[in-house]
Scaffold this motif. Sequence first.
Motif, PDB file in Angstrom:
ATOM      1  N   ILE A 101       0.872  -1.175   0.000  1.00  0.00           N
ATOM      2  CA  ILE A 101       0.000   0.000   0.000  1.00  0.00           C
ATOM      3  C   ILE A 101       0.908   1.223   0.000  1.00  0.00           C
ATOM      4  O   ILE A 101       1.952   1.231   0.647  1.00  0.00           O
ATOM      5  CB  ILE A 101      -0.912   0.028   1.241  1.00  0.00           C
ATOM      6  CG1 ILE A 101      -1.605  -1.340   1.417  1.00  0.00           C
ATOM      7  CG2 ILE A 101      -1.938   1.147   1.159  1.00  0.00           C
ATOM      8  CD1 ILE A 101      -2.524  -1.720   0.290  1.00  0.00           C
ATOM      9  N   ARG A 102       0.526   2.261  -0.735  1.00  0.00           N
ATOM     10  CA  ARG A 102       1.406   3.443  -0.839  1.00  0.00           C
ATOM     11  C   ARG A 102       0.566   4.716  -0.873  1.00  0.00           C
ATOM     12  O   ARG A 102      -0.444   4.806  -1.574  1.00  0.00           O
ATOM     13  CB  ARG A 102       2.260   3.330  -2.103  1.00  0.00           C
ATOM     14  CG  ARG A 102       3.157   4.541  -2.354  1.00  0.00           C
ATOM     15  CD  ARG A 102       4.162   4.212  -3.443  1.00  0.00           C
ATOM     16  NE  ARG A 102       4.805   5.395  -3.976  1.00  0.00           N
ATOM     17  CZ  ARG A 102       5.837   5.365  -4.820  1.00  0.00           C
ATOM     18  NH1 ARG A 102       6.325   4.205  -5.205  1.00  0.00           N
ATOM     19  NH2 ARG A 102       6.375   6.480  -5.272  1.00  0.00           N
ATOM     20  N   GLN A 103       1.006   5.711  -0.085  1.00  0.00           N
ATOM     21  CA  GLN A 103       0.350   7.026  -0.096  1.00  0.00           C
ATOM     22  C   GLN A 103       1.380   8.072   0.321  1.00  0.00           C
ATOM     23  O   GLN A 103       2.369   7.762   0.996  1.00  0.00           O
ATOM     24  CB  GLN A 103      -0.861   7.040   0.841  1.00  0.00           C
ATOM     25  CG  GLN A 103      -1.685   8.306   0.817  1.00  0.00           C
ATOM     26  CD  GLN A 103      -2.102   8.734  -0.584  1.00  0.00           C
ATOM     27  OE1 GLN A 103      -1.356   9.433  -1.259  1.00  0.00           O
ATOM     28  NE2 GLN A 103      -3.295   8.326  -1.007  1.00  0.00           N
ATOM     29  N   HIS A 104       1.128   9.316  -0.053  1.00  0.00           N
ATOM     30  CA  HIS A 104       2.074  10.399   0.222  1.00  0.00           C
ATOM     31  C   HIS A 104       1.929  10.901   1.657  1.00  0.00           C
ATOM     32  O   HIS A 104       0.832  10.940   2.223  1.00  0.00           O
ATOM     33  CB  HIS A 104       1.842  11.555  -0.755  1.00  0.00           C
ATOM     34  CG  HIS A 104       3.020  12.454  -0.912  1.00  0.00           C
ATOM     35  ND1 HIS A 104       3.337  13.447  -0.001  1.00  0.00           N
ATOM     36  CD2 HIS A 104       3.982  12.504  -1.871  1.00  0.00           C
ATOM     37  CE1 HIS A 104       4.432  14.072  -0.395  1.00  0.00           C
ATOM     38  NE2 HIS A 104       4.851  13.529  -1.523  1.00  0.00           N
ATOM     39  N   ALA A 105       3.073  11.305   2.228  1.00  0.00           N
ATOM     40  CA  ALA A 105       3.099  11.742   3.631  1.00  0.00           C
ATOM     41  C   ALA A 105       2.162  12.917   3.885  1.00  0.00           C
ATOM     42  O   ALA A 105       1.552  13.013   4.950  1.00  0.00           O
ATOM     43  CB  ALA A 105       4.527  12.110   4.023  1.00  0.00           C
ATOM     44  N   ARG A 106       2.024  13.815   2.921  1.00  0.00           N
ATOM     45  CA  ARG A 106       1.181  14.990   3.158  1.00  0.00           C
ATOM     46  C   ARG A 106      -0.300  14.614   3.250  1.00  0.00           C
ATOM     47  O   ARG A 106      -1.078  15.300   3.924  1.00  0.00           O
ATOM     48  CB  ARG A 106       1.408  16.058   2.093  1.00  0.00           C
ATOM     49  CG  ARG A 106       1.040  15.683   0.689  1.00  0.00           C
ATOM     50  CD  ARG A 106       1.048  16.911  -0.234  1.00  0.00           C
ATOM     51  NE  ARG A 106       0.889  16.525  -1.611  1.00  0.00           N
ATOM     52  CZ  ARG A 106       1.897  16.401  -2.479  1.00  0.00           C
ATOM     53  NH1 ARG A 106       3.127  16.656  -2.076  1.00  0.00           N
ATOM     54  NH2 ARG A 106       1.684  16.033  -3.722  1.00  0.00           N
ATOM     55  N   VAL A 107      -0.708  13.521   2.584  1.00  0.00           N
ATOM     56  CA  VAL A 107      -2.101  13.052   2.681  1.00  0.00           C
ATOM     57  C   VAL A 107      -2.342  12.489   4.078  1.00  0.00           C
ATOM     58  O   VAL A 107      -3.408  12.702   4.669  1.00  0.00           O
ATOM     59  CB  VAL A 107      -2.401  12.003   1.597  1.00  0.00           C
ATOM     60  CG1 VAL A 107      -3.859  11.555   1.669  1.00  0.00           C
ATOM     61  CG2 VAL A 107      -2.080  12.545   0.213  1.00  0.00           C
TER      62      VAL A 107
END
Length: 574
Positions: A101-107
Motif C-alpha cells: 500500500i502506498r500514499q504520500h506523507a502529506r495526505v
Amino acid sequence: LLARLHHYERTIPGVHLAWGPNNQSESYRRFLSYIFHRLLRTRESVTAQAAYSDAAEIERDLILVQKSLKSNRGERLAHTYVSSLLRKVRKFGFHLHTLDIRQHARVHAQLLKELGPDLRGEPKSEASQELLDTFRAIAELKRTYPAQSICHYIISGAESENDVLAVLQLAKAGGVQVAASANDPGLMPVPLFESIESLRSAAGVMRLLWANPEYQPLLDSWGRWQEVMLGYSDSNKDGGMLTSTWELYKAHRELHRSAQDFGVKLRLFHGRGGTVGRGGGPTHSAILAQPPGCFSGQIRVTEQGEVLNWKYADPVLAEWNLELMIAASLEALTRPEQEAAHPAEWEEAIEEMSQEAYRVYRRHIADNPDVLEYFEQATPVNELDTARIGSRPSRRTKGRRLDDLRAIPWVFGWMQSRHAVPAWFGVGHALQHFAKKSSSHEQLLRQIARGFPIFSDLLRNVELGMAKADLGIAREYSSLVKNAALRNRIFSMLEDEFLRSRRMILRVSGQRELLARNRVLARSIRLRNPYVDPMSLIQVELLRRKQQGEQSSELEYPLGATINGIAAGLHNTG
C-alpha cells in the motif's frame, strides 16, 4: 506419518481416496488424499470444516511426508516432488502475491489534522475519506484473507520520523494491527526518501525513529527488520543524474551504519525503473556497486511493466536474469571489504563533481521555468493521460510547477522526444570542471572510473542513455515549441551540454565512440533506431496537428500507437 493418517481417518469422514477406498497398502497416497481434501475445503473457505486455517498447517503435513520419504529410502521422491512444493508453500502461502500500500506523507498529515488528537473526528476532504477507507479495507482484507498478503505500507515523500509515526496513528484509527503476531506479519511502515534533501537526512530520520520507545516493540515484533525505500527517479528529477546517484550511494551507506548502531536488520527497497533516468540499467552491476559491507543479503527492486516482459516473459530469460541477480548478491555478500576499499580522495572528487552537477542542473533545468514550457510543447508528455498507459495521473496536483509533475512522465517525455535529458544533463559539465583543473585531475578521473564501481556504473548508464538519444530527431520535436526565442535558447543549451557530456565520457573512458566496449548493445541500438525514427517523425506531425486544432479524438489512437512503438523500439518508457 501413519499416526497422522489414522488421526485423519478418524476425524475427517467422507474423503474420496483418489486410488480407491480399498487401498490399504499405499499409505502415502492415502495421506495425500486427505491433504487434497483439506485444500479443496480451504479453497471454499478457511472456516470450512476440515479446511487448513493457514499455510503453516499444510507445510507441517508436507514436511512430515518429506521426512518420512527420506527415512524410508525415498530421498529422490522427496527431493523431486515434495521439496519444490514446500518452497512454493513457504513463498506463496495461500495468498500468492503480497500487495504494497502506498500514499504520500502529506495526505497522512492532512487526515490526522482532520481527525483531531483523539482520532475521532470525521474526514472533511475526499482524499482524507479515501485514505481512512483504505486503512479500514486493509484491516478487513487481513481478516478475510491470509494476513501475509498485505504487510508493507510505503510512505511517499517521507522527510521526518513523524511521517512514519503518522501511519501508526492512522493504522490504529482504521483498526489495522501494526505489530507482528503468530498469524499476522503486521503492517510495517516503509519510508520512501525521494528528494536530494530527504536522501541526505534519511539516516538521521531513521535514527530518531529507531530510538523512539514507542517504535521499539514494533521492531522487536518484526524480528528487528526494517525496510526503507530509496527513490531513484524523483531524486534524479530533483538533482540530476550524477547527484542522484551519489546521494543514493551515501544514503545507502549511512542507513546501514545507523541500522548497525541500533541492532536493526536493514532491507533496502530500491525504487529503480527500467529507464536509466529512473535509476535503471543493468541490475547485476548496480548490486555490485553498493557500498562495501552494506548489503544484508535481502534486497527489493521495482521492475517496470515492459521490463517484466523483456526479462521474464520467456522462462529461459527469466532464469538467466534471476541468476544474474543472485550471482551479484552472493558476490556482494562474500566480497572482502578491503577488496572494495578505495582512497578517500576518490570520494572527495565525486563529492566535488556532484555539487557542481547539482548547481548546474538546478540552475538550467529544475529552477528554469522556460524548461518546463519547452518540455510540455516539445514532448508528448501531455498525451499520457489520453493514451491511458500510465499507472497513475501524470501530476500529483493541478499545479504547473516541476514539483507537481511526477518523475515517470518527466523521464517519459524526454525519452519519447529522443532528448533523454535525465540520463546525462550536468554530467559533462561536472566532469569538465574537475578535469580542467590539471592533468593530474583528469588522470584521477580515469582511475576512479576504473576502480570505483558506483562511478563506473554511473558512467556506463550515462553512456547508454546518450546512445539512445538523437539530437537530430530531438530538433524536430523542438520545432513544436511556439516561442522561437525560447525554443532556440533551450535547445542550444541542451545541445551544448549533450555534446560536452559525450566528449567527456569518451575522454574519461578512452573510447572513440559511445558503447565501443559493448558492441552487442551498440549494434542492437543501431539496428533498432532506423525503425523508431519514422515513428518519431509521425508523432511530431500528429502533435503539430493537435496544436493546430485538429480534432483530438481522431488523433488519440495513432498518437498512442506511436508512443507504444517508440517505447518498444528504444526499450524505454519512464
